[in-house]
Design a protein around this motif. Sequence first.
Motif, mmCIF file in Angstrom:
data_model
loop_
_atom_site.group_PDB
_atom_site.id
_atom_site.type_symbol
_atom_site.label_atom_id
_atom_site.label_comp_id
_atom_site.label_asym_id
_atom_site.label_seq_id
_atom_site.Cartn_x
_atom_site.Cartn_y
_atom_site.Cartn_z
ATOM 1 N N THR A 98 0.841 -1.195 0.000
ATOM 2 C CA THR A 98 0.000 0.000 0.000
ATOM 3 C C THR A 98 0.877 1.246 0.000
ATOM 4 O O THR A 98 2.063 1.198 0.349
ATOM 5 N N GLU A 99 0.299 2.329 -0.409
ATOM 6 C CA GLU A 99 0.950 3.645 -0.334
ATOM 7 C C GLU A 99 2.312 3.664 -1.015
ATOM 8 O O GLU A 99 3.284 4.262 -0.535
ATOM 9 N N THR A 185 3.702 -0.930 4.031
ATOM 10 C CA THR A 185 3.158 0.413 3.841
ATOM 11 C C THR A 185 4.335 1.363 3.635
ATOM 12 O O THR A 185 5.497 0.961 3.711
ATOM 13 N N ALA A 186 4.043 2.611 3.406
ATOM 14 C CA ALA A 186 5.119 3.591 3.265
ATOM 15 C C ALA A 186 5.918 3.727 4.549
ATOM 16 O O ALA A 186 7.100 4.082 4.525
#
Length: 210
Positions: A98-99, A185-186
């Motif tokens: 994600t991200e 994620t980021a």
Amino acid sequence: MRALILSDIHGSAIAARQALAFFEKFNCDKIFLLGDTLYHGPRNPLPAGHGPMGVVDALAPYKERIVAVRGNCDADVDLMMLDMPIEDEFAVVKDAGTEGAPEKTLFLSHGHIFMPECFPADALHTLAPNDLELNGRSVDAYVYGHTHIWKCEKNFKGVLLVNPGSTSLPKGGNPPTFALYESATAASPAKFSIHRLDDGSELKCVMCDV
């Protein structure tokens, strides 16, 4: 993506239901089912709560969310009872995260055909030479069962090995266990964790940073 990872249920309806309760508890959206699901196996004792049709019923509501591979104890008749697609030797899960997090490639197999200890990151070059979407990808983690002993560490070729252990017939003095996978994620990398079946407590967590 957050995946509940189960292996070697061996027909224990009690263990299957207990493990599947963590699907909701940990807000999972996928299940990786690594084989030896219904038959207890000729070398194993009957596990507690043995009832293969109970396992079938427990898994049925999740069939659209399951990625499954075949184990050495899974006969054709077992696969006929499980109303879900089941890959024969292996399945590949491509996780975009994600991200904008780095994509991860997870190789799922039971563990009796492709030896985890010497599994190379470039295995898909050989195993899927005609699949343009897979050929050229490096395997970040090999997720397998078969040994009934949980593991979460890299092999000497740099591939992360993740074995959730067995929900019903653990070996090596271990308790019944399962595993979780969480996308990157980021802010944080993808990770795997091993958990006890009785209370869900974490035994080990490793970042998938290959």
